[in-house]
Design a protein around this motif. Structure first.
Motif, PDB file in Angstrom:
ATOM      1  N   TYR B  13       0.841  -1.203   0.000  1.00 52.52           N
ATOM      2  CA  TYR B  13       0.000   0.000   0.000  1.00 52.52           C
ATOM      3  C   TYR B  13       0.870   1.244   0.000  1.00 52.52           C
ATOM      4  CZ  TYR B  13      -3.046  -3.680   1.600  1.00 52.52           C
ATOM      5  OH  TYR B  13      -3.703  -4.855   1.717  1.00 52.52           O
ATOM      6  N   GLN B  14       0.182   2.342   0.079  1.00 53.80           N
ATOM      7  CA  GLN B  14       0.913   3.596   0.143  1.00 53.80           C
ATOM      8  C   GLN B  14       1.667   3.716   1.464  1.00 53.80           C
ATOM      9  OE1 GLN B  14      -2.566   5.851  -0.531  1.00 53.80           O
ATOM     10  NE2 GLN B  14      -2.096   6.189  -2.696  1.00 53.80           N
ATOM     11  N   ARG B  16       4.311   6.501   3.996  1.00 51.37           N
ATOM     12  CA  ARG B  16       4.872   7.832   4.198  1.00 51.37           C
ATOM     13  C   ARG B  16       6.212   7.824   4.935  1.00 51.37           C
ATOM     14  NH1 ARG B  16       2.356  12.794   3.957  1.00 51.37           N
ATOM     15  NH2 ARG B  16       0.304  12.742   2.996  1.00 51.37           N
ATOM     16  N   LEU B  37      -5.953   3.478   4.750  1.00 47.77           N
ATOM     17  CA  LEU B  37      -7.069   3.756   5.639  1.00 47.77           C
ATOM     18  C   LEU B  37      -7.984   2.550   5.791  1.00 47.77           C
ATOM     19  CD1 LEU B  37      -8.110   6.179   7.195  1.00 47.77           C
ATOM     20  CD2 LEU B  37      -9.523   6.760   5.223  1.00 47.77           C
ATOM     21  N   ARG B  38      -8.168   1.839   4.699  1.00 49.42           N
ATOM     22  CA  ARG B  38      -9.207   0.816   4.717  1.00 49.42           C
ATOM     23  C   ARG B  38      -8.657  -0.609   4.721  1.00 49.42           C
ATOM     24  NH1 ARG B  38     -11.028   4.729   0.840  1.00 49.42           N
ATOM     25  NH2 ARG B  38     -10.146   3.428  -0.806  1.00 49.42           N
ATOM     26  N   GLU B  40      -5.561  -3.659   5.769  1.00 53.27           N
ATOM     27  CA  GLU B  40      -4.756  -4.048   6.920  1.00 53.27           C
ATOM     28  C   GLU B  40      -3.315  -3.613   6.679  1.00 53.27           C
ATOM     29  OE1 GLU B  40      -3.860  -7.931   9.713  1.00 53.27           O
ATOM     30  OE2 GLU B  40      -5.318  -8.033   8.068  1.00 53.27           O
ATOM     31  N   GLU B  66      -3.196   2.528  10.213  1.00 57.51           N
ATOM     32  CA  GLU B  66      -2.290   3.152   9.232  1.00 57.51           C
ATOM     33  C   GLU B  66      -1.214   3.933   9.968  1.00 57.51           C
ATOM     34  OE1 GLU B  66      -4.219   5.935   6.760  1.00 57.51           O
ATOM     35  OE2 GLU B  66      -4.922   7.183   8.409  1.00 57.51           O
ATOM     36  N   TRP B  68       1.564   6.784  10.431  1.00 54.69           N
ATOM     37  CA  TRP B  68       1.931   8.147   9.998  1.00 54.69           C
ATOM     38  C   TRP B  68       3.382   8.462  10.327  1.00 54.69           C
ATOM     39  CZ3 TRP B  68      -0.805  11.702   7.206  1.00 54.69           C
ATOM     40  CH2 TRP B  68      -2.129  11.365   6.907  1.00 54.69           C
ATOM     41  N   THR B  86      -6.547   5.952  13.358  1.00 49.46           N
ATOM     42  CA  THR B  86      -7.695   5.166  12.930  1.00 49.46           C
ATOM     43  C   THR B  86      -8.514   5.936  11.918  1.00 49.46           C
ATOM     44  OG1 THR B  86      -9.034   6.123  14.673  1.00 49.46           O
ATOM     45  CG2 THR B  86      -7.847   4.097  15.200  1.00 49.46           C
ATOM     46  N   GLY B  87      -8.071   7.128  11.633  1.00 51.34           N
ATOM     47  CA  GLY B  87      -8.861   8.008  10.758  1.00 51.34           C
ATOM     48  C   GLY B  87      -9.525   9.072  11.582  1.00 51.34           C
ATOM     49  N   GLU B  88      -9.928   8.677  12.800  1.00 49.08           N
ATOM     50  CA  GLU B  88     -10.594   9.665  13.645  1.00 49.08           C
ATOM     51  C   GLU B  88      -9.713  10.065  14.816  1.00 49.08           C
ATOM     52  OE1 GLU B  88     -15.002   8.894  14.285  1.00 49.08           O
ATOM     53  OE2 GLU B  88     -14.371   7.298  12.906  1.00 49.08           O
ATOM     54  N   TRP B 253       9.442  18.420   1.342  1.00 53.81           N
ATOM     55  CA  TRP B 253       8.745  17.756   2.431  1.00 53.81           C
ATOM     56  C   TRP B 253       9.682  17.398   3.584  1.00 53.81           C
ATOM     57  CZ3 TRP B 253       3.751  17.399   3.432  1.00 53.81           C
ATOM     58  CH2 TRP B 253       3.368  16.566   4.503  1.00 53.81           C
ATOM     59  N   TYR B 315       7.846  11.151   0.592  1.00 53.38           N
ATOM     60  CA  TYR B 315       7.718  11.654   1.959  1.00 53.38           C
ATOM     61  C   TYR B 315       8.758  11.051   2.891  1.00 53.38           C
ATOM     62  CZ  TYR B 315       3.124  13.038   0.241  1.00 53.38           C
ATOM     63  OH  TYR B 315       2.111  13.583  -0.471  1.00 53.38           O
ATOM     64  N   TYR B 332       5.015   7.970  -2.135  1.00 52.00           N
ATOM     65  CA  TYR B 332       3.662   7.744  -1.637  1.00 52.00           C
ATOM     66  C   TYR B 332       3.043   6.489  -2.220  1.00 52.00           C
ATOM     67  CZ  TYR B 332      -1.001   9.081  -0.016  1.00 52.00           C
ATOM     68  OH  TYR B 332      -2.209   9.124   0.611  1.00 52.00           O
TER      69      TYR B 332
END
Lengths: 780, 348
Positions: B13-14, B16, B37-38, B40, B66, B68, B86-88, B253, B315, B332
């Motif tokens: 996946y992507q 950073r 995000l979605r 594993e 995910e 960071w 978790t996104g939130e 960056w 990144y 990315y």
């Protein structure tokens, strides 16, 4: 012997014989003499019969050895003849000698007979002389007394005449004074001096007093004469000489006179000050047309003339006073040049400058005539060199000032109504300022060069150098100034501009663009033209101009401005993007994207973004040329297919969820033609606009990537981008890269979304249409 | 092109962030994590083969969220920290790679400790750069936390900075001074003394994205700024930068100084390039004629090379400590590229 043979072959036997005789004679009278006739050459030394070292036996031996019989016989015959000849010669000589003896004996005999009668005559003569002497003695004694008497009388008369002269002296002196024959008076007085010295205290007291009185008046008169300017120099010089003869303290007089000269110099300077005033007045443009010299220089010239004359007189009067005069004259020149320097500080036209120089130079020439030792010409050449250099430098400074003024005018007056054309005006004004200014400058310098003033002629090469160097430095300084104006060198103002976003700052951004374009203009037009001009008129007589390091290197300068133009353009783009960037930052940091509500309309930031774009466009339209390449380029690449493909990709990605997603992206990217997003910026409207748009969209994408969205947040982004896509097409030429970037924004948003379900196309369309209609309404 | 010299490795996946595994003295290895995000997410432990021509996946571990930010522990190669979302909400944790992971199919990471004091968005976790020190720093939007890690107890104690710090975005720990930390925020770089937890100094500068201390030289800090530029600062003279490098076409960056070679700086940008710079700041310190001449030539073009063989924004960027001429970059799209800068060093 060769000679002998020669006598036979040649037809001059007489000469030969005479010579032979002479030789023989000379050998007879000085037998040791080595310079006897040279032995014949064919028998070498041995044959030198006439020499003392002749060895007859040896000679015979050699002869016998060397010659054959026939030769010997011939030799024998020859020798026999020679011997006979010699015999006759000898006989003749003896005879001659004898002859001479006989004549000498005759002469002696004759003399003896003549001398006998002379004795008696001599005695008679002696008697007569004795009687003459006795008589003359008698006369002398008889006249002696009378002569004594006469001599005495004569002496007395002389004495009496002198006494008379002394007694008459006062009267005579006064007469002389009356007739102004001071020279005579002084002569008389000096003549009488020894007597006065000897007897002044006794017999001639009165006389002395009277004549001294008279002499005092003479001195006074002489002094007066010396100081009076109306008298001729000759007279004044004479007066000085007379005074000196009278033992008058001349030095004090000299000092006094020098003072007077200095004073007159002061007057002269005062006058020059007035001239400079006039010069300054004539500087204002209305009067500039008048030729400079006619106005002030007449009066000035007269006074300088006077001064020169005075100096000449002074020199004649006091021949040993050069150093002081030189100092004085140099002082004058220095003062002159200082005055010019002052004027140069105040910015004067070249005509005026020339005029002032000319005045000085004529002065200098005048002085030089009078006082060549001062080498004023050289002196003023030095001073003039400094002044002209300063003038050249200051002219460039003013030009620089003009240009920045032209630029800053815009900055100072950011009025809204003028905004439309302010930048264009600024650009044109500064273009004009530079081109016109530098052309005028060249013209001015040209004048300096063409002038036949001696000073300038001598300085010509220097001027050429200075002008070239001046331009070089000027453009460098201009480059620096540009960077300063653009704020690149002044980080504080940059920050300020960023945080405030004040209207003043907005104009400043425009200025950067103006500067960029101005740099291009310089590089392409101004500098080639100037270098052409310089080559035409400023290198011809300065032959060394090309070699020396000050020469105007147009290539280098052009390079500087080329890079400056690039830098400034980038700076402009940077500043513009930065503003959008702050806008976007605010947009993305404030809301909670995870709890975003359903999109109802296009978000305000798009409007702001578009507004920024329009501002850019208006600036760019004023300043930059239209690029022709762009359209061509667009039709070149298959843009439409490209964007449609990425759209298809987008749909795919949104519907399909799963592990294969990223793989597919990779695959798609592999097949897709790689879109070069960041191409080289050109200095055209389109290029700058699209570059800014591209950079902003890329920023948008990056901001999106940093956030996490819920479905509504994603849809909001989708809506915003959709609207942006539409409106961008209206504003600018949309190239593939922009389409691609817009797609990428949506892709990024979908990737960062929990539940990427796009808006239904009809709803999307409807919302976009509503927004479009509204924005159109607003623009009306 | 230079890009072809790089050794590639693809994440699923992507991603950073990538970090050098400094504690691994036997191999040149990097650790990286994915950002999805979605899906594993995974943590990859990558090792450069001894021949230096291949990247080998040494370990693959699943990670709950995910990632960071990711940093490897400087004294234990099996320990690393992550910042995840978790996104939130955000979290930060210290993980240990299980010892027997070679035998397990999909081994689970052991959570050594959770750094659970944060409220807002956590930006990064920093390990103390001076080797065997069990100190950690975590930075969120508003606070700095200093942690003392106790591996045996699997616990961490925290010490919180006082005051309201707005919008911190990242930071760097001074390798020369264990008590000094620099943080970047919206309008300045701030310097902190960890003993008192007080601010000691600031450099007022808008939008600094990343900062990195010079490993070799004291007082030298390199920053990546919003104006798509790189600035080199001498911290004794915080008014204006010592040098300015043009940076990237779009955002710069990340910047990172080489741990060994003086003045060698890498920067990664969103214009899909990695730039290698040579910008020595030695002019005043070592006034030998050689260095002056060198700096004069460097002045001409500090950019040694631009690696442009990337498909997306870059990144992640990390120098290898073991072989300091090697660096790893992560774009990315999940592509790790390891490159050697040796050709450019020899050219000098």
């Amino acid at each position: 012997m060769v000679e002998r043979e020669k006598t036979r072959t040649d037809d001059v036997p007489l000469d030969d014989k005479a010579k032979r005789m002479r030789d023989l004679l000379s050998s007879f009278y000085n037998p040791d003499h080595s310079s006897a006739p040279k032995p014949p050459s064919d028998y070498e030394n041995l044959d030198a019969i006439n020499s003392t070292s002749f060895d007859p036996d040896h000679y015979m031996n050699v002869l016998v050895q060397k010659s054959n019989l026939e030769g010997l016989l011939r030799r024998h015959v020859e020798m026999a003849a020679e011997i006979k000849n010699l015999d006759t010669d000898l006989q003749m000589l003896v005879y001659e000698n004898y002859n001479k003896f006989i004549s000498a004996t005759d002469a002696i005999k004759w003399m003896k007979s003549n001398i006998v009668g002379m004795q008696a005559d001599m005695e008679q003569l002696l008697d007569k002389i004795m009687s003459v002497q006795s008589r003359s003695d008698g006369v002398n004694t008889s006249l002696f007394e009378k002569r004594e008497h006469i001599e005495k009388l004569h002496r007395t008369r002389n004495l009496l005449r002198k006494v008379q002269f002394i007694y008459d002296l006062p009267a005579r002196l006064s007469k002389c004074i009356k007739s102004e024959a001071y020279a005579d008076a002084v002569k008389f007085y000096i003549g009488a001096m020894p007597i006065f010295k000897a007897y002044g205290d006794s017999s001639f007291q009165d006389c002395k007093g009277a004549s001294e009185e008279a002499i005092v008046t003479v001195v006074k008169n002489l002094q007066a004469k010396l100081f009076s300017d109306s008298e001729s120099i000759q007279a004044r010089a004479e007066a000085a000489v007379l005074l000196k003869q009278l033992d008058f303290p001349v030095h004090s007089l000299q000092a006094k006179l020098l003072e007077k000269l200095e004073q007159s110099l002061g007057d002269l300077q005062l006058k020059t000050v007035r001239i400079e005033n006039i010069l300054r007045e004539s500087n204002d443009p209305s009067k500039q047309g008048k030729p400079f010299e006619s106005i002030p220089s007449t009066g000035h010239e007269v006074s300088v003339h006077g001064f020169a004359e005075a100096i000449r007189a002074y020199r004649v009067i006091f021949p040993d006073s050069e150093s002081q005069l030189i100092k004085l004259a140099q002082n004058l020149v220095i003062k002159h040049f200082e005055m010019i320097k002052q004027c140069v500080k105040r910015r004067i036209s070249s005509a005026n400058f020339l005029g002032a120089l000319r005045t000085i130079w004529t002065d200098v020439l005048l002085m030089d005539e009078v006082l060549s030792e001062a080498s004023l010409a050289d002196f003023s050449l030095e001073a003039g060199q400094v002044t002209v250099k300063k003038y050249v430098a200051s002219t460039f400074t003013y030009l620089l000032q003009d240009i920045s003024d032209a630029l800053l005018k815009v900055k100072v007056s950011p009025k809204e109504e003028a905004e439309e054309h302010a930048l264009k005006l600024a650009l044109e004004a500064s273009k004009k300022a530079v081109l016109q200014g530098s052309m005028d400058l060249l013209l001015d310098f040209r004048q300096l060069l063409d002038d036949d003033l001696g000073l300038l002629v001598k300085l010509r090469e220097f001027i050429v150098d200075w002008v070239q160097k001046g331009f070089q430095d000027f453009f460098r300084a201009l480059d620096d100034r540009f960077l300063l104006l653009s704020g690149r060198k002044n980080p504080s103002s940059q920050d300020q501009g960023l945080s405030e976003g004040a209207p003043g700052e907005k104009v400043l951004v425009g200025i950067v663009l103006v500067l960029a374009q101005l740099s291009v203009f310089f590089e392409q037009t101004t500098i080639p033209r100037i270098s052409e001009e310089i080559a035409a008129s400023f290198s011809g007589d300065g032959a060394r101009g090309y070699e020396n390091e000050h020469a105007f290197a147009s290539g280098e300068i052009r390079q500087i401005f080329r890079s400056a133009a690039e830098k400034l353009l980038h700076h402009y783009i940077n500043m513009r993007t930065q503003r959008v960037s702050t806008l976007l930052r605010k947009r993305f940091t404030t809301p909670n994207w995870v709890k975003h509500k359903e999109p109802r309309e296009v978000h305000m930031f798009v409007d702001l973004f578009v507004q920024e774009l329009r501002a850019v466009q208006s600036e760019v339209k004023q300043i930059l040329p239209v690029g022709l390449m762009r359209k061509h380029h667009r039709s070149d690449s298959n843009g439409s297919t490209n964007s449609s493909r990425s759209n298809a990709l987008l749909d795919d990605r949104m519907t399909q969820k799963g592990r294969s997603q990223l793989l597919e992206t990779h695959l798609a990217k592999l097949f897709k033609q790689k879109v070069e997003i960041f191409t080289k910026v050109e200095s055209t409207q389109e290029s700058v606009e699209t570059t800014i748009v591209k950079l902003c969209l890329k920023s948008l994408q990056e901001f999106v990537r940093l956030k996490t969205f819920n479905r509504s947040g994603f849809q909001q982004i989708q809506l915003d981008v959709q609207f942006l896509r539409t409106i961008l097409r209206e504003i600018i030429e949309v190239e593939d890269a922009i389409d691609f970037l817009l797609d990428e924004v949506i892709v990024a948003a979908s990737e960062r979304c929990f539940d990427p379900v796009p808006l239904e196309p009809p709803i999307l369309d409807k919302l976009v249409q509503v927004k479009l209609a509204r924005s159109k309404e607003q623009s009306k | 092109m230079q890009g072809s010299s790089g050794i590639g490795y693809g994440l699923k996946y992507q991603g950073r962030c990538i970090s050098d595994v400094r504690a691994d003295t036997d191999h040149t290895s990097f650790i990286t994590g994915t950002l999805s995000l979605r899906e594993e997410n995974e943590v990859h432990l990558i090792r450069l083969s001894s021949s230096g021509t291949e990247l080998i996946c040494e370990g693959l571990f699943s990670h709950p969220n995910e990632i960071w930010d990711l940093a490897s522990c400087p004294f234990d190669q099996r320990i690393f920290s992550t910042v995840f979302s978790t996104g939130e909400s955000y979290g930060a944790a210290i993980w240990q790679i299980p010892e027997l992971y070679g035998q397990l199919n999909s081994p689970q990471l052991e959570r050594v400790a959770s750094l659970d004091a944060h409220v807002g968005k956590i930006n990064c976790v920093l390990w103390c750069p001076s080797g065997r020190h069990d100190k950690l720093i975590s930075i969120d939007d508003e606070n700095i936390f200093l942690w003392t890690l106790d591996c045996s107890k699997k616990a961490a104690q925290s010490k919180q900075s006082s005051g309201l710090l707005h919008y911190l975005s990242g930071g760097a720990w001074d390798p020369h001074d264990i008590n000094a930390v620099a943080t970047t925020c919206e309008s300045s770089v701030q310097f902190w003394d960890l003993r008192t937890m007080k601010k000691t100094n600031t450099i007022e500068r808008a939008h600094i994205r990343n900062a990195n201390y010079d490993m070799k030289k004291n007082h030298i800090l390199v920053t990546a700024e919003d104006e798509s530029g790189i600035h080199i600062w001498d911290l004794r003279k915080p008014k204006s930068p010592v040098r300015e490098l043009p940076g990237h076409t779009h955002w710069t960056w990340a910047v990172t100084c080489n741990p060994e070679y003086d003045g060698l700086i890498l920067s990664a940008g969103t214009d899909s390039t990695v730039n290698l710079w040579m910008a020595p700041t030695s002019a005043e310190d070592e006034a030998t004629s050689e260095s002056i001449a060198e700096s004069a030539t460097q002045q001409a073009d500090p950019l040694l090379n631009s690696y442009s063989d990337y498909e997306d924004s870059v990144y992640g960027l990390a120098w290898s400590n073991r072989e300091p001429w090697i660096f790893a970059s992560l774009s990315y799209d999940g592509r790790v590229v390891v490159e050697s800068v040796k050709p450019f060093l020899s050219r000098k």
